[in-house]
Write a protein that holds these residues in place. Structure first.
Motif, PDB file in Angstrom:
ATOM      1  N   ALA A 245     -14.248  14.271   9.831  1.00  0.00           N
ATOM      2  CA  ALA A 245     -14.165  15.603   9.229  1.00  0.00           C
ATOM      3  C   ALA A 245     -15.438  16.391   9.522  1.00  0.00           C
ATOM      4  O   ALA A 245     -15.390  17.573   9.889  1.00  0.00           O
ATOM      5  CB  ALA A 245     -13.928  15.483   7.729  1.00  0.00           C
ATOM      6  N   VAL A 246     -16.578  15.731   9.388  1.00  0.00           N
ATOM      7  CA  VAL A 246     -17.861  16.385   9.693  1.00  0.00           C
ATOM      8  C   VAL A 246     -17.929  16.754  11.176  1.00  0.00           C
ATOM      9  O   VAL A 246     -18.353  17.859  11.537  1.00  0.00           O
ATOM     10  CB  VAL A 246     -19.042  15.470   9.305  1.00  0.00           C
ATOM     11  N   ASN A 247     -17.495  15.829  12.033  1.00  0.00           N
ATOM     12  CA  ASN A 247     -17.511  16.115  13.474  1.00  0.00           C
ATOM     13  C   ASN A 247     -16.587  17.279  13.823  1.00  0.00           C
ATOM     14  O   ASN A 247     -16.887  18.066  14.722  1.00  0.00           O
ATOM     15  CB  ASN A 247     -17.080  14.878  14.261  1.00  0.00           C
ATOM     16  N   THR A 248     -15.462  17.387  13.117  1.00  0.00           N
ATOM     17  CA  THR A 248     -14.515  18.469  13.377  1.00  0.00           C
ATOM     18  C   THR A 248     -15.126  19.827  13.060  1.00  0.00           C
ATOM     19  O   THR A 248     -14.999  20.785  13.836  1.00  0.00           O
ATOM     20  CB  THR A 248     -13.231  18.285  12.544  1.00  0.00           C
ATOM     21  N   PHE A 249     -15.791  19.928  11.931  1.00  0.00           N
ATOM     22  CA  PHE A 249     -16.274  21.233  11.460  1.00  0.00           C
ATOM     23  C   PHE A 249     -17.727  21.532  11.821  1.00  0.00           C
ATOM     24  O   PHE A 249     -18.177  22.665  11.663  1.00  0.00           O
ATOM     25  CB  PHE A 249     -16.095  21.327   9.946  1.00  0.00           C
ATOM     26  N   TYR A 250     -18.458  20.520  12.311  1.00  0.00           N
ATOM     27  CA  TYR A 250     -19.851  20.751  12.659  1.00  0.00           C
ATOM     28  C   TYR A 250     -20.200  20.300  14.076  1.00  0.00           C
ATOM     29  O   TYR A 250     -21.140  20.839  14.669  1.00  0.00           O
ATOM     30  CB  TYR A 250     -20.780  19.999  11.687  1.00  0.00           C
ATOM     31  N   GLY A 251     -19.496  19.304  14.589  1.00  0.00           N
ATOM     32  CA  GLY A 251     -19.891  18.714  15.857  1.00  0.00           C
ATOM     33  C   GLY A 251     -21.061  17.760  15.636  1.00  0.00           C
ATOM     34  O   GLY A 251     -21.284  17.265  14.531  1.00  0.00           O
ATOM     35  N   GLN A 252     -21.810  17.493  16.682  1.00  0.00           N
ATOM     36  CA  GLN A 252     -23.011  16.659  16.597  1.00  0.00           C
ATOM     37  C   GLN A 252     -24.177  17.388  17.255  1.00  0.00           C
ATOM     38  O   GLN A 252     -23.998  18.434  17.884  1.00  0.00           O
ATOM     39  CB  GLN A 252     -22.767  15.297  17.252  1.00  0.00           C
ATOM     40  N   ASN A 253     -25.363  16.831  17.115  1.00  0.00           N
ATOM     41  CA  ASN A 253     -26.566  17.524  17.589  1.00  0.00           C
ATOM     42  C   ASN A 253     -26.468  17.971  19.038  1.00  0.00           C
ATOM     43  O   ASN A 253     -26.859  19.086  19.382  1.00  0.00           O
ATOM     44  CB  ASN A 253     -27.794  16.626  17.410  1.00  0.00           C
ATOM     45  N   ASN A 254     -25.966  17.082  19.896  1.00  0.00           N
ATOM     46  CA  ASN A 254     -25.877  17.426  21.317  1.00  0.00           C
ATOM     47  C   ASN A 254     -24.563  18.075  21.713  1.00  0.00           C
ATOM     48  O   ASN A 254     -24.398  18.471  22.872  1.00  0.00           O
ATOM     49  CB  ASN A 254     -26.110  16.170  22.171  1.00  0.00           C
ATOM     50  N   THR A 255     -23.648  18.174  20.769  1.00  0.00           N
ATOM     51  CA  THR A 255     -22.393  18.915  20.994  1.00  0.00           C
ATOM     52  C   THR A 255     -22.039  19.662  19.713  1.00  0.00           C
ATOM     53  O   THR A 255     -21.069  19.331  19.029  1.00  0.00           O
ATOM     54  CB  THR A 255     -21.234  17.969  21.382  1.00  0.00           C
ATOM     55  N   LEU A 287      -5.621  19.728   7.294  1.00  0.00           N
ATOM     56  CA  LEU A 287      -5.096  20.853   8.056  1.00  0.00           C
ATOM     57  C   LEU A 287      -5.230  22.165   7.288  1.00  0.00           C
ATOM     58  O   LEU A 287      -5.436  23.224   7.887  1.00  0.00           O
ATOM     59  CB  LEU A 287      -3.637  20.610   8.424  1.00  0.00           C
ATOM     60  N   GLN A 288      -5.136  22.101   5.967  1.00  0.00           N
ATOM     61  CA  GLN A 288      -5.322  23.311   5.168  1.00  0.00           C
ATOM     62  C   GLN A 288      -6.750  23.832   5.298  1.00  0.00           C
ATOM     63  O   GLN A 288      -6.974  25.048   5.421  1.00  0.00           O
ATOM     64  CB  GLN A 288      -4.991  23.023   3.699  1.00  0.00           C
ATOM     65  N   LYS A 289      -7.712  22.916   5.290  1.00  0.00           N
ATOM     66  CA  LYS A 289      -9.110  23.318   5.479  1.00  0.00           C
ATOM     67  C   LYS A 289      -9.322  23.887   6.878  1.00  0.00           C
ATOM     68  O   LYS A 289     -10.019  24.892   7.049  1.00  0.00           O
ATOM     69  CB  LYS A 289     -10.035  22.124   5.256  1.00  0.00           C
ATOM     70  N   LEU A 290      -8.710  23.225   7.865  1.00  0.00           N
ATOM     71  CA  LEU A 290      -8.869  23.695   9.243  1.00  0.00           C
ATOM     72  C   LEU A 290      -8.199  25.049   9.436  1.00  0.00           C
ATOM     73  O   LEU A 290      -8.750  25.927  10.119  1.00  0.00           O
ATOM     74  CB  LEU A 290      -8.257  22.675  10.205  1.00  0.00           C
ATOM     75  N   TYR A 311     -18.207  28.746   3.592  1.00  0.00           N
ATOM     76  CA  TYR A 311     -16.928  28.041   3.649  1.00  0.00           C
ATOM     77  C   TYR A 311     -17.146  26.558   3.968  1.00  0.00           C
ATOM     78  O   TYR A 311     -16.582  25.679   3.298  1.00  0.00           O
ATOM     79  CB  TYR A 311     -16.018  28.666   4.718  1.00  0.00           C
ATOM     80  N   LEU A 312     -17.973  26.294   4.935  1.00  0.00           N
ATOM     81  CA  LEU A 312     -18.247  24.913   5.327  1.00  0.00           C
ATOM     82  C   LEU A 312     -18.953  24.154   4.211  1.00  0.00           C
ATOM     83  O   LEU A 312     -18.644  22.988   3.936  1.00  0.00           O
ATOM     84  CB  LEU A 312     -19.095  24.870   6.609  1.00  0.00           C
TER      85      LEU A 312
END
Length: 319
Positions: A245-255, A287-290, A311-312
């Protein structure tokens, strides 16, 4: 004397006639008793057979337990690969989870064996992505490295690399063969973990799978959580889901999901998330959050502004 003989003969003849007259009734009665006896015998045989099957399953199950308590991973894996079909789904599930527990508990000791600078240096020349430990062992002439790789492979680990370091991980793809025998929730759990094993989501602090795959894996994990709220592996999947979920809405440092230079949302992520929402009519919380997130993005030009950050922070807080 003659009268006695004649009388005896007459009595015998009379008894014979009575026996003959009652013979059909006796035969019918005997036939009825025979059918009942056969059914009873068949039922008893079936009961004995069923008990024998259960007894055999229990024996197979109990014979596996010492392999786990002694930490004999190669022995446990070999035994399960050969005998798991013979136990009940519940017993197969318990043994599979015991194997995973043992894999996890022994992993630190294997990591230590691979962490020495000498081993790391030797692995540079033999490592090939996707190749099993046993196959890698066959490719080196160094006896100590060959023995290490062979032993690790037979213990159910595979070799991974990140940030220039080689390390063993659990080869969950090998668990797929157990899906035929375990309960439904663990069958789905194995699928989730094997996907992680086949293609880890990130390396070197960056995502190595597509944005769409990140969101799709999160959705699969959420479905597991909703479908199997009492599963033994619920906590493990929840942890995995939170990461995705974190990766979906934030990604990672290098992406990062939002580019550092202009704070604009990654274009590929925009397309991937829009596509997933178009294909799924599910009302899942994820999916509702997305959906809410993408509607906000569209309204603000796909920029990380104050509204997006709020929002995030509210919907997908980072721990």
């Amino acid at each position: 004397m003659k009268k006695h003989i004649v009388l005896t003969a007459a009595i015998a003849l009379l008894m014979g006639l009575k026996a003959a007259s009652s013979a059909p009734a006796l035969a019918e009665s005997s036939a009825g008793r025979g059918t009942g006896t056969s059914e009873a015998a068949a039922s008893a045989k079936a009961g004995v057979t069923g008990a024998a099957v259960l007894s055999h399953a229990e024996a197979v199950y109990r014979a596996a337990l010492p392999l786990f308590s002694s930490g004999n991973l190669p022995g446990a894996i070999t035994y399960m690969n050969t005998n798991l079909y013979a136990v009940t789904p519940y017993q197969a599930t318990v043994l599979t989870l015991k194997l995973e527990n043992l894999h996890k508990s022994l992993l630190p000791s294997w990591e230590k064996k691979f962490s020495s600078s000498e081993v790391q240096r030797k692995l540079i020349s033999v490592y090939k992505a996707g190749v099993s430990m046993v196959k890698l062992a066959e490719s080196t002439e160094n006896a100590s490295l060959r023995a290490l790789l062979k032993s690790a492979g037979e213990s159910g680990y595979k070799l991974e690399t990140a940030e220039g370091t080689f390390f063993p991980v659990i080869d969950y793809a090998a668990y797929r063969k157990y899906k035929l025998y375990v309960t439904e929730d663990i069958r789905d759990y194995i699928s989730i973990m094997a996907t992680e094993s086949d293609l880890p989501p990130s390396k070197d602090n960056g995502l190595v799978i597509a944005w769409g795959d990140v969101a799709s894996r999160a959705l699969t994990q959420e479905q597991f959580i909703q479908t199997y709220p009492k599963s033994n592996r619920l906590s493990a999947v929840k942890t995995l889901y939170n990461m995705y979920a974190v990766n979906t809405f934030y990604g990672q440092n290098n992406t990062p999901l939002f580019h550092y230079d202009n704070l604009e949302m990654d274009l590929e992520a925009q397309k991937a998330y829009s596509s997933i929402l178009a294909k799924n009519s599910s009302t899942s919380p994820f999916l509702q959050k997305l959906d809410g997130f993408m509607k906000l993005m569209k309204s603000n030009g796909y920029l990380l502004d104050d509204d997006a950050e709020q929002y995030l922070k509210t919907e997908v807080p980072q721990s």
